[in-house]
Write a protein that holds these residues in place. Structure first.
Motif, PDB file in Angstrom:
ATOM      1  N   MET A   1       0.782  -1.221  -0.022  1.00 44.13           N
ATOM      2  CA  MET A   1       0.078   0.002   0.113  1.00 44.13           C
ATOM      3  C   MET A   1       0.646   1.364   0.136  1.00 44.13           C
ATOM      4  SD  MET A   1      -2.922   1.058   2.798  1.00 44.13           S
ATOM      5  CE  MET A   1      -2.556   2.489   3.522  1.00 44.13           C
ATOM      6  N   ALA A   2       0.337   2.153  -0.967  1.00 46.18           N
ATOM      7  CA  ALA A   2       1.555   3.477  -0.927  1.00 46.18           C
ATOM      8  C   ALA A   2       0.921   4.474   0.000  1.00 46.18           C
ATOM      9  CB  ALA A   2       1.037   4.097  -2.315  1.00 46.18           C
ATOM     10  N   ARG A   3       1.989   5.117   0.658  1.00 48.67           N
ATOM     11  CA  ARG A   3       1.815   6.070   1.844  1.00 48.67           C
ATOM     12  C   ARG A   3       2.530   7.040   1.331  1.00 48.67           C
ATOM     13  NH1 ARG A   3       1.505   3.514   7.342  1.00 48.67           N
ATOM     14  NH2 ARG A   3       0.885   5.648   7.929  1.00 48.67           N
ATOM     15  N   TRP A   4       1.984   8.425   1.979  1.00 49.88           N
ATOM     16  CA  TRP A   4       2.845   9.482   1.609  1.00 49.88           C
ATOM     17  C   TRP A   4       4.080   9.912   2.675  1.00 49.88           C
ATOM     18  CZ3 TRP A   4       1.863  12.960  -2.210  1.00 49.88           C
ATOM     19  CH2 TRP A   4       0.506  12.818  -2.837  1.00 49.88           C
ATOM     20  N   TYR A   5       5.148  10.237   2.170  1.00 51.45           N
ATOM     21  CA  TYR A   5       6.168  10.727   2.632  1.00 51.45           C
ATOM     22  C   TYR A   5       6.851  11.830   2.399  1.00 51.45           C
ATOM     23  CZ  TYR A   5       6.669   5.487   3.390  1.00 51.45           C
ATOM     24  OH  TYR A   5       6.268   4.330   4.014  1.00 51.45           O
ATOM     25  N   ILE A   6       7.623  12.610   3.272  1.00 53.04           N
ATOM     26  CA  ILE A   6       8.139  13.791   3.142  1.00 53.04           C
ATOM     27  C   ILE A   6       9.506  13.668   2.874  1.00 53.04           C
ATOM     28  CG2 ILE A   6       8.530  16.241   4.034  1.00 53.04           C
ATOM     29  CD1 ILE A   6       6.016  15.770   5.491  1.00 53.04           C
ATOM     30  N   ILE A   7       9.991  14.175   1.804  1.00 55.45           N
ATOM     31  CA  ILE A   7      11.502  13.918   1.279  1.00 55.45           C
ATOM     32  C   ILE A   7      12.158  15.421   1.570  1.00 55.45           C
ATOM     33  CG2 ILE A   7      12.905  13.472  -0.571  1.00 55.45           C
ATOM     34  CD1 ILE A   7      10.878  11.924  -1.716  1.00 55.45           C
ATOM     35  N   HIS A   8      13.457  15.425   2.163  1.00 55.12           N
ATOM     36  CA  HIS A   8      13.830  16.582   2.291  1.00 55.12           C
ATOM     37  C   HIS A   8      15.057  16.863   1.323  1.00 55.12           C
ATOM     38  CE1 HIS A   8      16.977  19.312   4.123  1.00 55.12           C
ATOM     39  NE2 HIS A   8      15.888  19.795   4.838  1.00 55.12           N
ATOM     40  N   ALA A   9      14.895  18.042   0.678  1.00 53.19           N
ATOM     41  CA  ALA A   9      15.770  18.370  -0.679  1.00 53.19           C
ATOM     42  C   ALA A   9      16.641  19.636  -0.401  1.00 53.19           C
ATOM     43  CB  ALA A   9      14.953  18.131  -1.756  1.00 53.19           C
ATOM     44  N   TYR A  10      17.435  19.790  -1.240  1.00 52.44           N
ATOM     45  CA  TYR A  10      18.329  21.165  -1.141  1.00 52.44           C
ATOM     46  C   TYR A  10      16.909  22.258  -1.616  1.00 52.44           C
ATOM     47  CZ  TYR A  10      22.861  18.854  -1.212  1.00 52.44           C
ATOM     48  OH  TYR A  10      24.075  18.263  -1.025  1.00 52.44           O
ATOM     49  N   SER A  11      17.198  23.216  -0.612  1.00 56.63           N
ATOM     50  CA  SER A  11      16.451  24.322  -1.032  1.00 56.63           C
ATOM     51  C   SER A  11      16.657  25.033  -2.347  1.00 56.63           C
ATOM     52  CB  SER A  11      16.080  25.568  -0.028  1.00 56.63           C
ATOM     53  OG  SER A  11      15.142  26.457  -0.233  1.00 56.63           O
ATOM     54  N   GLY A  12      15.373  25.184  -3.370  1.00 59.97           N
ATOM     55  CA  GLY A  12      15.540  25.479  -4.623  1.00 59.97           C
ATOM     56  C   GLY A  12      15.598  24.752  -5.781  1.00 59.97           C
ATOM     57  N   PHE A  13      15.788  23.190  -5.270  1.00 66.71           N
ATOM     58  CA  PHE A  13      15.889  22.158  -6.259  1.00 66.71           C
ATOM     59  C   PHE A  13      14.840  21.123  -5.920  1.00 66.71           C
ATOM     60  CE2 PHE A  13      20.374  23.713  -5.785  1.00 66.71           C
ATOM     61  CZ  PHE A  13      20.801  23.800  -7.015  1.00 66.71           C
ATOM     62  N   GLU A  14      13.628  21.763  -5.382  1.00 63.95           N
ATOM     63  CA  GLU A  14      12.528  20.754  -5.089  1.00 63.95           C
ATOM     64  C   GLU A  14      11.867  20.263  -6.345  1.00 63.95           C
ATOM     65  OE1 GLU A  14      12.706  23.950  -4.087  1.00 63.95           O
ATOM     66  OE2 GLU A  14      12.632  23.716  -1.745  1.00 63.95           O
ATOM     67  N   ASN A  15      11.786  20.848  -7.593  1.00 71.13           N
ATOM     68  CA  ASN A  15      11.268  20.652  -8.704  1.00 71.13           C
ATOM     69  C   ASN A  15      11.968  19.734  -9.239  1.00 71.13           C
ATOM     70  OD1 ASN A  15       8.837  22.430  -8.440  1.00 71.13           O
ATOM     71  ND2 ASN A  15       9.708  23.960  -9.381  1.00 71.13           N
ATOM     72  N   LYS A  16      13.380  20.003  -9.455  1.00 70.05           N
ATOM     73  CA  LYS A  16      14.304  19.081 -10.155  1.00 70.05           C
ATOM     74  C   LYS A  16      14.443  17.658  -9.565  1.00 70.05           C
ATOM     75  CE  LYS A  16      17.608  22.345 -12.253  1.00 70.05           C
ATOM     76  NZ  LYS A  16      18.775  22.735 -12.388  1.00 70.05           N
ATOM     77  N   VAL A  17      14.418  17.533  -8.111  1.00 69.71           N
ATOM     78  CA  VAL A  17      14.177  16.422  -7.377  1.00 69.71           C
ATOM     79  C   VAL A  17      12.881  15.662  -7.651  1.00 69.71           C
ATOM     80  CG1 VAL A  17      13.590  15.540  -5.070  1.00 69.71           C
ATOM     81  CG2 VAL A  17      15.630  17.069  -5.408  1.00 69.71           C
ATOM     82  N   ARG A  18      11.727  16.503  -7.761  1.00 68.39           N
ATOM     83  CA  ARG A  18      10.746  15.612  -8.097  1.00 68.39           C
ATOM     84  C   ARG A  18      10.511  15.045  -9.700  1.00 68.39           C
ATOM     85  NH1 ARG A  18       6.574  20.054  -9.583  1.00 68.39           N
ATOM     86  NH2 ARG A  18       8.113  20.213 -11.428  1.00 68.39           N
ATOM     87  N   ASP A  19      11.335  15.849 -10.462  1.00 68.38           N
ATOM     88  CA  ASP A  19      11.392  15.329 -11.819  1.00 68.38           C
ATOM     89  C   ASP A  19      12.463  14.200 -12.024  1.00 68.38           C
ATOM     90  OD1 ASP A  19       9.713  17.364 -12.466  1.00 68.38           O
ATOM     91  OD2 ASP A  19      11.139  18.543 -13.326  1.00 68.38           O
ATOM     92  N   SER A  20      13.369  14.342 -11.188  1.00 67.45           N
ATOM     93  CA  SER A  20      14.376  13.193 -11.211  1.00 67.45           C
ATOM     94  C   SER A  20      13.796  11.967 -10.675  1.00 67.45           C
ATOM     95  CB  SER A  20      15.718  13.567 -10.418  1.00 67.45           C
ATOM     96  OG  SER A  20      16.488  14.842 -11.016  1.00 67.45           O
ATOM     97  N   ILE A  21      13.029  12.008  -9.617  1.00 66.74           N
ATOM     98  CA  ILE A  21      12.638  10.942  -8.993  1.00 66.74           C
ATOM     99  C   ILE A  21      11.529  10.224  -9.868  1.00 66.74           C
ATOM    100  CG2 ILE A  21      10.963   9.782  -6.943  1.00 66.74           C
ATOM    101  CD1 ILE A  21      12.145  11.961  -5.182  1.00 66.74           C
ATOM    102  N   ILE A  22      10.881  10.808 -10.730  1.00 66.33           N
ATOM    103  CA  ILE A  22       9.727  10.700 -11.496  1.00 66.33           C
ATOM    104  C   ILE A  22      10.334   9.868 -12.696  1.00 66.33           C
ATOM    105  CG2 ILE A  22       7.844  10.860 -13.385  1.00 66.33           C
ATOM    106  CD1 ILE A  22       7.226  13.053 -11.099  1.00 66.33           C
ATOM    107  N   SER A  23      11.483  10.467 -13.487  1.00 71.90           N
ATOM    108  CA  SER A  23      12.101   9.707 -14.576  1.00 71.90           C
ATOM    109  C   SER A  23      12.989   8.701 -14.151  1.00 71.90           C
ATOM    110  CB  SER A  23      12.906  10.762 -15.092  1.00 71.90           C
ATOM    111  OG  SER A  23      14.088  11.402 -14.454  1.00 71.90           O
ATOM    112  N   GLU A  24      13.617   8.868 -12.756  1.00 71.27           N
ATOM    113  CA  GLU A  24      14.375   7.357 -12.516  1.00 71.27           C
ATOM    114  C   GLU A  24      13.402   6.383 -12.299  1.00 71.27           C
ATOM    115  OE1 GLU A  24      18.100   5.782 -12.090  1.00 71.27           O
ATOM    116  OE2 GLU A  24      17.683   7.746 -13.004  1.00 71.27           O
ATOM    117  N   ALA A  25      12.121   6.414 -11.853  1.00 70.16           N
ATOM    118  CA  ALA A  25      11.395   5.495 -11.351  1.00 70.16           C
ATOM    119  C   ALA A  25      10.871   4.939 -12.823  1.00 70.16           C
ATOM    120  CB  ALA A  25      10.263   5.907 -10.764  1.00 70.16           C
TER     121      ALA A  25
END
Length: 178
Positions: A1-25
């Motif tokens: 079952m999928a659950r919500w998690y909070i990921i800590h990223a470098y400030s200012g790089f949130e969108n890049k982290v989101r895109d990287s996680i999606i493309s790598e998945a």
């Protein structure tokens, strides 16, 4: 079952982290385990150069929310993503948040997108020298005495016939003198 998690990223790089996680998945065939990755943002009104501007601002700078089926592969995918410092939780052990808590973050986001907040920021402050852009005092320079964010008004002291006279104007009627 999928659950919500909070990921800590470098400030200012949130969108890049989101895109990287999606493309790598997608690349690793883990798309079904990574259901959703979002950067909560809100729309606010700012006054820049005398004009009201709608601006997207991060609701939680430095954090990304992800709905994951947390397996070892997904955990390592997120942890090895550039600009990610880890998950929010005890001893760097991912701690899921409830659906209700996630909905509260996204409820605020949906609410902000539906009706922009009255949060207004201006590029001048009390004591700054400003120029009046329009109205009867156009092209006058003055000193900011008061800022009223509730009414979106600024009180400026302008010199008329050698006397300082306080004048109340809208935020977009003045701009900072550089």
């Amino acid at each position: 079952m999928a659950r919500w998690y909070i990921i800590h990223a470098y400030s200012g790089f949130e969108n890049k982290v989101r895109d990287s996680i999606i493309s790598e998945a997608e690349r690793l065939g883990l798309s079904e385990a990574v259901e959703d990755v979002q950067v909560p943002t809100e729309t606010v009104t700012e006054v820049k150069r005398g004009k009201k501007v709608q601006v997207e601002r991060k609701f939680m700078p430095g954090y990304v929310l992800a709905k994951l089926k947390l397996t070892d592969d997904v955990y390592h995918l997120v942890k090895n993503t550039p600009k990610v410092t880890g998950f929010l939780g005890n001893n760097n052990k991912p701690q899921p948040i409830s659906e209700r808590e996630a909905a509260r973050y996204f409820g605020g986001v949906a609410e902000a997108k539906a009706a922009p907040k009255k949060d207004i920021s201006v590029d001048y402050e009390i004591g700054d020298n400003v120029k009046v852009l329009d109205g009867p005092f156009a092209s006058f320079n003055g000193l900011v005495e008061e800022l009223d964010f509730d009414k979106a008004k600024v009180k400026v002291s302008v010199s008329i016939f050698g006397r300082a006279t306080p004048v109340e104007l809208d935020f977009e009627q003045v701009e900072l003198v550089k």
